[in-house]
Design a protein around this motif. Structure first.
Motif, PDB file in Angstrom:
ATOM      1  N   VAL A 195      54.680  34.695  68.218  1.00 31.79           N
ATOM      2  CA  VAL A 195      53.279  35.040  67.966  1.00 31.79           C
ATOM      3  C   VAL A 195      52.364  34.612  69.110  1.00 31.79           C
ATOM      4  O   VAL A 195      51.445  35.357  69.501  1.00 31.79           O
TER       5      VAL A 195
ATOM      6  N   TYR B  11      40.773  39.248  67.093  1.00 28.03           N
ATOM      7  CA  TYR B  11      42.134  39.575  66.671  1.00 28.03           C
ATOM      8  C   TYR B  11      42.720  38.357  65.963  1.00 28.03           C
ATOM      9  O   TYR B  11      42.503  37.224  66.387  1.00 28.03           O
TER      10      TYR B  11
ATOM     11  N   HIS C 199      54.323  38.698  63.600  1.00 24.05           N
ATOM     12  CA  HIS C 199      55.463  38.488  64.486  1.00 24.05           C
ATOM     13  C   HIS C 199      56.275  37.295  64.010  1.00 24.05           C
ATOM     14  O   HIS C 199      55.821  36.506  63.180  1.00 24.05           O
TER      15      HIS C 199
ATOM     16  N   LYS D 289      47.976  41.263  56.268  1.00 24.88           N
ATOM     17  CA  LYS D 289      47.991  42.430  57.158  1.00 24.88           C
ATOM     18  C   LYS D 289      47.622  43.703  56.399  1.00 24.88           C
ATOM     19  O   LYS D 289      46.853  44.537  56.893  1.00 24.88           O
TER      20      LYS D 289
ATOM     21  N   ALA E  35      46.104  32.997  67.204  1.00 20.71           N
ATOM     22  CA  ALA E  35      47.551  33.062  66.998  1.00 20.71           C
ATOM     23  C   ALA E  35      47.903  32.039  65.932  1.00 20.71           C
ATOM     24  O   ALA E  35      47.796  30.835  66.162  1.00 20.71           O
TER      25      ALA E  35
ATOM     26  N   LEU F 198      46.549  37.319  64.974  1.00 21.42           N
ATOM     27  CA  LEU F 198      47.981  37.576  65.005  1.00 21.42           C
ATOM     28  C   LEU F 198      48.660  36.476  64.207  1.00 21.42           C
ATOM     29  O   LEU F 198      48.396  35.287  64.429  1.00 21.42           O
TER      30      LEU F 198
ATOM     31  N   GLN G 208      48.427  41.880  63.458  1.00 18.60           N
ATOM     32  CA  GLN G 208      49.845  41.987  63.758  1.00 18.60           C
ATOM     33  C   GLN G 208      50.583  40.816  63.130  1.00 18.60           C
ATOM     34  O   GLN G 208      50.026  39.732  62.985  1.00 18.60           O
TER      35      GLN G 208
ATOM     36  N   LYS H 138      52.790  36.954  72.073  1.00 21.07           N
ATOM     37  CA  LYS H 138      52.133  38.240  71.802  1.00 21.07           C
ATOM     38  C   LYS H 138      50.627  38.127  71.993  1.00 21.07           C
ATOM     39  O   LYS H 138      49.977  39.075  72.453  1.00 21.07           O
TER      40      LYS H 138
END
Length: 275
Positions: A188, A121, A183, A174, A103, A123, A181, A191
């Motif tokens: 963030v 991931y 945000h 992105k 994040a 984000l 993702q 999420k």
């Protein structure tokens, strides 16, 4: 290990590893690299398997603004086995059986970006700024980033970002596939936890562990045949594989799964990346 530059917290089936030098915009140091390697190992080897997912973030307004070069120390080029600091963290994430969600808000520059390339991931907040600024400092890419980055975004984009050393924003990241993702800054981390809860509630830890390493070990093979061979051996297990039986049963019965197998003792013995 006593942590001075990061924090570690576990709960709700995840572990949170936080870079904790906000006064220095979480600048990377040798000590931080060793603390991170220890913390990711701690999460991965959790004896009770309460930790299913790791959330990786930074305290304050920035994820990490590159290396804390003024800290010095820890560089010993006389040892052939010496590992540079970013690699100490990124190698441990590479070897994990559990997924990692980064994040990111604010600056993620240099080592602040290279060690997130190993996350499953990424984000990002709308205020995130990324940069592989090594060429602008007379330095070289680290953390295995020259191997990982082209596999994430393609060789053309990797060449652009690494040779120019320019800073780019969350939307460009992105569109290139670096970030999954985007945000608002205040959302963030929430999420990331939302995604972590979904993974923990719906997936088999053993299946996740095998799948994660299948991708890393076989995606760059010279041909698909090693993947076919391993796929066949894994699929042959399914009729008596407890997690597969539970996965199908929970689907048919329209209920949440309760996968019984453990990563530390129940993975197939023939996986080529295990000793």
């Amino acid at each position: 290990m006593d942590y001075a530059e990061i924090t570690y917290a576990a709960g709700d089936r995840n572990a949170t590893i936080t870079l904790d030098r906000p006064e220095a915009r979480n600048g990377y140091t040798v000590r931080m690299s060793d603390e991170l390697a220890d913390a990711f190992g701690r999460a991965d080897e959790d004896e009770d398997e309460d930790v299913r997912v790791v959330v990786f973030t930074g305290a304050g307004e920035h994820f990490r603004a590159g290396a804390g070069l003024t800290q010095g120390g820890g560089f010993d080029l006389g040892e052939s086995a010496w590992q540079e600091p970013a690699g100490r963290c990124s190698k441990r994430i590479h070897e994990m059986n559990k997924p990692v969600i980064a994040a990111i808000r604010g600056a993620a520059v240099g080592a602040g970006l290279t060690i997130t390339l190993l996350a499953d991931y990424r984000l990002a907040a709308t205020d995130a700024k990324f940069g592989l600024v090594f060429t602008r400092r007379g330095m070289f890419p680290e953390g295995g980033s020259a191997w990982y980055l082209p596999r994430l975004v393609g060789m053309g984009r990797a060449l652009d970002w690494m040779i120019s050393g320019r800073i780019f924003g969350a939307e460009e990241a992105k569109s290139a596939g670096l970030v999954h993702q985007v945000h608002e800054p205040g959302e963030v981390l929430d999420k990331a936890y939302e995604l972590a809860r979904e993974i923990a509630a719906t997936t088999s830890p053993g299946s996740v562990a095998v799948t994660r390493q299948l991708l890393y070990h076989l995606a760059s093979a010279d041909s698909p045949y090693p993947a076919h061979e391993l796929d066949s051996r894994l699929t042959a297990l399914l009729p008596t594989h407890s997690d597969a039986v539970e996965g199908v049963a929970s689907f048919l019965q329209k209920r949440s799964p309760g996968f019984p197998l453990r990563v530390d003792r129940d993975l197939p013995s023939f996986l080529p990346w295990t000793d």
